[in-house]
Design a protein around this motif. Structure first.
Motif, short mmCIF file in Angstrom:
data_model
loop_
_atom_site.label_atom_id
_atom_site.label_comp_id
_atom_site.label_asym_id
_atom_site.label_seq_id
_atom_site.Cartn_x
_atom_site.Cartn_y
_atom_site.Cartn_z
N TYR A 47 -2.95 -8.88 7.72
CA TYR A 47 -3.59 -7.70 7.13
C TYR A 47 -2.64 -6.54 7.38
O TYR A 47 -2.73 -5.86 8.40
CB TYR A 47 -4.96 -7.49 7.77
N ARG A 49 0.23 -3.25 6.16
CA ARG A 49 0.48 -2.11 5.29
C ARG A 49 1.94 -1.70 5.34
O ARG A 49 2.54 -1.66 6.40
CB ARG A 49 -0.39 -0.91 5.69
N ASP A 68 -2.69 0.92 0.75
CA ASP A 68 -3.77 0.30 1.52
C ASP A 68 -3.24 -0.91 2.30
O ASP A 68 -2.17 -1.44 2.00
CB ASP A 68 -4.88 -0.20 0.59
N GLU A 70 -3.22 -4.80 2.96
CA GLU A 70 -3.42 -5.93 2.05
C GLU A 70 -3.37 -7.24 2.85
O GLU A 70 -2.71 -7.32 3.88
CB GLU A 70 -2.36 -5.96 0.95
N TRP A 71 -4.05 -8.27 2.31
CA TRP A 71 -4.09 -9.60 2.93
C TRP A 71 -3.02 -10.51 2.34
O TRP A 71 -2.73 -10.44 1.15
CB TRP A 71 -5.45 -10.26 2.69
N LEU A 95 2.74 -10.38 0.00
CA LEU A 95 2.08 -9.11 0.27
C LEU A 95 2.39 -8.16 -0.89
O LEU A 95 3.56 -7.97 -1.24
CB LEU A 95 2.58 -8.52 1.58
N ASP A 96 1.36 -7.59 -1.49
CA ASP A 96 1.53 -6.76 -2.69
C ASP A 96 0.72 -5.48 -2.52
O ASP A 96 -0.51 -5.53 -2.47
CB ASP A 96 1.04 -7.56 -3.92
N TRP A 97 1.42 -4.35 -2.40
CA TRP A 97 0.74 -3.06 -2.20
C TRP A 97 0.91 -2.20 -3.45
O TRP A 97 1.95 -2.25 -4.11
CB TRP A 97 1.36 -2.30 -1.02
N GLU A 142 4.52 0.47 -6.50
CA GLU A 142 4.18 -0.90 -6.11
C GLU A 142 5.28 -1.47 -5.22
O GLU A 142 6.47 -1.26 -5.46
CB GLU A 142 4.00 -1.79 -7.34
N ARG A 144 6.34 -5.15 -2.96
CA ARG A 144 6.02 -6.57 -2.74
C ARG A 144 6.96 -7.17 -1.71
O ARG A 144 8.16 -6.89 -1.72
CB ARG A 144 6.16 -7.36 -4.06
#
Length: 322
Positions: A47, A49, A68, A70-71, A95-97, A142, A144
């Protein structure tokens, strides 16, 4: 056989074999238990960031929020044929924010981008001139991250796992800034990609706290060859103001630190949870590529791959040893 040779062969097994060696001396003693090869698998939920995006903007009137948490999973499988030396493979990600902010205003919106002095009037859609401000604008950032690795491992009793191996890390970012001004539209788009391949070393160290529980420290450090690429497009309605890409090979590093608690649920199963921090250095980010605000034909073209990125978060997982 007895004697010193026996003591050495017992020591190399450690408690991984599932038994103690018994009395060892120059005289007689119990035979060293034969080592049973074993395999293990762990699945963790990360989890995390990506830090540092808060308040980033190329618009005057609004800025991006922080990304945020992300999982994503981290999956590790390994085998230890002789109780000491083994091999493991692992996958982390994806992981994609994303941070997405948009605004529309009657009073008009403006930009922090600056026109090329040699080409006045080229950023009208973005609201560069006070007399001709934009009606709506949007910024999307974005980021990743994923990686795959293969390591040689060495088990030191039940208290440590040391590893050395190869790793591939893929870290990519996209930034989009769009604007609407009457019937006209404008766009700034940037992509920064890092494809990193290299070597890493690491250790997992366990410290018993109770009969079934232990604390752990997880550390990784890697050096990589980073094939970095950045591309940019700036369009003011039908006019292309900047368009191109640049690629270069740089040196980069990845450092991970984690700590937490592990609880043994029986012979085969354990669960664990903790905190992790990652530090990625020598990479290209969208944030850095478009920090220069004057939009000339070469805007965003000079590849800058010396940014540092922090990631923080929590991990929860289960492991099986059989």
């Amino acid at each position: 056989h007895h004697g010193l040779g026996q003591a050495q062969s017992c020591g190399s097994c450690g408690t991984q074999c599932g038994g103690a060696c018994g009395t060892v001396g120059y005289g007689g003693g119990m035979a060293c238990p034969t080592c049973d090869p074993y395999r293990y698998a762990s699945v963790e939920a990360l989890y995390m960031r990506r830090e540092g995006i808060d308040n980033f903007t190329v618009a005057r009137d609004f800025a991006l929020d922080d990304l945020d948490f992300e999982w994503a999973p981290r999956i590790t499988v390994g085998m230890v044929p002789d109780c000491v030396n083994g091999i493991e493979v692992g996958f982390t990600g994806v992981l994609d924010w994303e941070s997405d902010m948009s605004i529309s205003a009657v009073d008009g919106l403006s930009t922090l981008l600056i026109e090329d002095p040699a080409q006045p009037g080229t950023l009208g859609t973005f609201g560069f001139n006070a007399a001709d401000e934009a009606d709506a604008q949007r910024q999307i950032y974005e980021s990743r991250f994923w990686s795959v690795e293969m390591n040689r491992t060495m088990m030191a009793w039940d208290v440590a796992k040391l590893l050395i191996g190869g790793r591939y890390i893929d870290f990519e970012e996209d930034f989009n800034y769009s604007t609407v001004n009457g019937a006209n539209t404008g766009l700034l788009r940037n992509n920064a990609a890092n494809r990193m391949i290299g070597l890493q070393v690491g250790a997992d160290i366990y410290n018993p706290m109770g009969r079934f529980s232990s604390s752990y420290v997880r550390a990784r450090a890697g050096g990589f060859l980073n094939i970095a690429e950045a591309s940019v497009l700036v369009r003011n309605d039908a006019s292309i103001l900047a368009n191109g890409s640049e690629e270069s090979t740089e040196l980069s590093g990845m450092f991970e630190f984690g700590t937490g608690v592990r609880y043994q649920l029986g012979e085969l199963m354990a669960v664990r949870g903790g905190f992790e921090a990652w530090y990625l250095t020598g990479v290209a980010t969208s944030e850095e590529q478009i920090s220069s605000a004057t939009v000339t034909p070469t805007f965003g073209r000079a590849l800058i791959a010396d940014d540092d990125v922090f990631f923080i978060g929590l991990t929860f997982g289960a492991e099986l040893k059989y």
